[in-house]
Design a protein around this motif. Sequence first.
Motif, PDB file in Angstrom:
ATOM      1  N   CYS A  10     -11.405  -4.004  -2.659  1.00  0.00           N
ATOM      2  CA  CYS A  10     -12.626  -3.211  -2.462  1.00  0.00           C
ATOM      3  C   CYS A  10     -13.505  -3.337  -3.704  1.00  0.00           C
ATOM      4  O   CYS A  10     -13.078  -2.975  -4.818  1.00  0.00           O
ATOM      5  CB  CYS A  10     -12.265  -1.755  -2.191  1.00  0.00           C
ATOM      6  N   GLN A  11     -14.736  -3.822  -3.527  1.00  0.00           N
ATOM      7  CA  GLN A  11     -15.652  -4.044  -4.639  1.00  0.00           C
ATOM      8  C   GLN A  11     -16.086  -2.720  -5.267  1.00  0.00           C
ATOM      9  O   GLN A  11     -16.154  -2.586  -6.490  1.00  0.00           O
ATOM     10  CB  GLN A  11     -16.892  -4.818  -4.151  1.00  0.00           C
ATOM     11  N   GLU A  12     -16.376  -1.722  -4.412  1.00  0.00           N
ATOM     12  CA  GLU A  12     -16.882  -0.452  -4.929  1.00  0.00           C
ATOM     13  C   GLU A  12     -15.809   0.313  -5.715  1.00  0.00           C
ATOM     14  O   GLU A  12     -16.073   0.844  -6.799  1.00  0.00           O
ATOM     15  CB  GLU A  12     -17.389   0.432  -3.777  1.00  0.00           C
ATOM     16  N   ASP A  13     -14.580   0.382  -5.158  1.00  0.00           N
ATOM     17  CA  ASP A  13     -13.501   1.122  -5.822  1.00  0.00           C
ATOM     18  C   ASP A  13     -12.750   0.286  -6.847  1.00  0.00           C
ATOM     19  O   ASP A  13     -11.917   0.801  -7.589  1.00  0.00           O
ATOM     20  CB  ASP A  13     -12.509   1.646  -4.786  1.00  0.00           C
ATOM     21  N   GLN A  14     -13.009  -1.025  -6.846  1.00  0.00           N
ATOM     22  CA  GLN A  14     -12.339  -1.926  -7.788  1.00  0.00           C
ATOM     23  C   GLN A  14     -10.819  -1.773  -7.696  1.00  0.00           C
ATOM     24  O   GLN A  14     -10.118  -1.644  -8.705  1.00  0.00           O
ATOM     25  CB  GLN A  14     -12.816  -1.663  -9.210  1.00  0.00           C
ATOM     26  N   SER A  15     -10.308  -1.816  -6.448  1.00  0.00           N
ATOM     27  CA  SER A  15      -8.872  -1.666  -6.246  1.00  0.00           C
ATOM     28  C   SER A  15      -8.458  -2.445  -5.001  1.00  0.00           C
ATOM     29  O   SER A  15      -9.237  -2.567  -4.045  1.00  0.00           O
ATOM     30  CB  SER A  15      -8.496  -0.193  -6.108  1.00  0.00           C
ATOM     31  N   ASP A  65     -12.794   5.767   4.312  1.00  0.00           N
ATOM     32  CA  ASP A  65     -13.014   5.650   2.858  1.00  0.00           C
ATOM     33  C   ASP A  65     -13.554   4.284   2.467  1.00  0.00           C
ATOM     34  O   ASP A  65     -14.257   4.152   1.455  1.00  0.00           O
ATOM     35  CB  ASP A  65     -11.696   5.903   2.109  1.00  0.00           C
ATOM     36  N   HIS A  66     -13.211   3.223   3.225  1.00  0.00           N
ATOM     37  CA  HIS A  66     -13.589   1.861   2.835  1.00  0.00           C
ATOM     38  C   HIS A  66     -14.423   1.132   3.895  1.00  0.00           C
ATOM     39  O   HIS A  66     -14.774  -0.024   3.677  1.00  0.00           O
ATOM     40  CB  HIS A  66     -12.314   1.036   2.550  1.00  0.00           C
ATOM     41  N   ILE A 124      -6.612  -3.086  -1.412  1.00  0.00           N
ATOM     42  CA  ILE A 124      -6.319  -2.245  -0.257  1.00  0.00           C
ATOM     43  C   ILE A 124      -5.640  -3.091   0.823  1.00  0.00           C
ATOM     44  O   ILE A 124      -5.670  -4.325   0.770  1.00  0.00           O
ATOM     45  CB  ILE A 124      -7.592  -1.595   0.317  1.00  0.00           C
ATOM     46  N   CYS A 144      -6.250   0.316   5.380  1.00  0.00           N
ATOM     47  CA  CYS A 144      -7.239   1.007   4.527  1.00  0.00           C
ATOM     48  C   CYS A 144      -8.642   0.498   4.812  1.00  0.00           C
ATOM     49  O   CYS A 144      -9.624   1.261   4.745  1.00  0.00           O
ATOM     50  CB  CYS A 144      -6.899   0.786   3.057  1.00  0.00           C
ATOM     51  N   CYS A 167       0.859  -1.193   0.000  1.00  0.00           N
ATOM     52  CA  CYS A 167       0.000   0.000   0.000  1.00  0.00           C
ATOM     53  C   CYS A 167       0.888   1.233   0.000  1.00  0.00           C
ATOM     54  O   CYS A 167       1.781   1.363   0.848  1.00  0.00           O
ATOM     55  CB  CYS A 167      -0.902  -0.012   1.235  1.00  0.00           C
ATOM     56  N   HIS A 188     -17.654  -0.180   2.559  1.00  0.00           N
ATOM     57  CA  HIS A 188     -17.576  -0.871   1.264  1.00  0.00           C
ATOM     58  C   HIS A 188     -17.549  -2.383   1.439  1.00  0.00           C
ATOM     59  O   HIS A 188     -17.227  -2.891   2.509  1.00  0.00           O
ATOM     60  CB  HIS A 188     -16.325  -0.418   0.506  1.00  0.00           C
TER      61      HIS A 188
END
Length: 472
Positions: free
Chosen positions: A110-115, A126-127, A117, A121, A99, A130
Amino acid sequence: MDAVELARKLQEEATCSICLDYFTDPVMTACGHNFCRECIQMTWEKGKGKKGRRKRRGSFPCPECREMSPQRNLRPNRLLTKVAEMARQHPGLQKDDLCKKHQELLKLFCQEDQSPICVVCRESRDHRLHTVFPVEEAIQEYKLKLEENMKHLRDEMMKNEKLQIKEVQILKEWQEKVKNRRERILLEFEKMSLFLAEEEKRLLQALKKEEEEISEKLEENKAILDQQRHSLEMFLLELEDKNEHSALQMLQDMNDPFISLKMQHPEAIPTVLKTVCRVPGQMEMFRSFQVDVVPDVETAYPHLLLYESRQRCYLSSPVESTLLNRDRFLAYPCVVGQKTFSSGKHYWEVGMNLTGDALWALGVCRDNVNRKDRVPKSPENGFWVVQLSKGEKYLPTISTSTPFTLTEPPSHVGIFLDYEAGDISFYSVNDGSHLHTYSQATFSRPVQPFFCLGAPKSGQMVISTVTVWVKG
């Protein structure tokens, strides 16, 4: 300790605390901390300019523990060099696996941000709300999608390959068609050339035969007349000789029989050519240059009537307005086309219904011809026309330079203009025969289609969809 945590620990030990990258030429300070040689030297160089600190001469603080360490007392750490090299080559210790914010392993996705972590995080604002699951599961799902996409791409590649093969086949067939058509065009034109050459030969032979037959008859008539002239000359000499005799001798000769001559008048030989100049396919070629010629109402003679069949109305202007228009014909019942031509090839047809014996005219004229006075319709005055008449009565002419006249005009006349060549030719639309040609004319200005009608009740002229006649 699992393998991932062990790898992470190894990475921490092989990382310089100044540049946060793997050690390069690591050295150990007197206090036992390790740094890249270049990193520690640059740090100390920057510290030289700072004031307000008590330092021993030649000593600088350790970036880790702040303990003073002599600048020259830096020992190479060969073991750490090998550890750093091992960390670089380890697949699980790549920099992208950490990271960037927390320097922790990216273990979650993270499913929502597709990234991916890290665990820190995951607990951040922020997550926190999520949907998050382990990277291994995300990778498995991604591999499934990847396989689906790969299968789709392979299917598309197969389709593309089939289409490519099909297009290659179509291209090959198309080129074969073009090749066959090219060969057919060459062959057909070769056949047409042979046919035209044979037709040309036939027409020239027919013309030669007609010339020889008429010439032979005319030569016979000339010989008969020459013989009669000789006999008359001999008889005249004999009479002149007797006229010289004495009066008594003349009285004695009165009993001699006079020589009587019977004059033989030769048969009148018609000199109208029967061989017609007709080129097969020529009219079809001319029609590829056909233009829509429409009479210009503003130039029409005051007593001309123009009726548009498509619009079902008269186009003629009131007689009262004629004097206001300087472009109007006032001397003859004439009109010109709306279009002017200053280049190219153009063809149009005119239909006629001649019922009287008045003189008509068709052709082209310059766009600046005299429209107020009666002038001969000759090339010298800017007119290239043929005259048409069914009768023997012609309109009086001012000059001996008169246009070519047809006493048996066809019902449809085709006019072909080649501006660059300076040719204007006239043809019978009925049978395609050639009527007349003005060759190498000097137009010098744009020209317009020209139409001139006879007297009232002498017939009608059809120009495109407009019927024209003289008001009686």
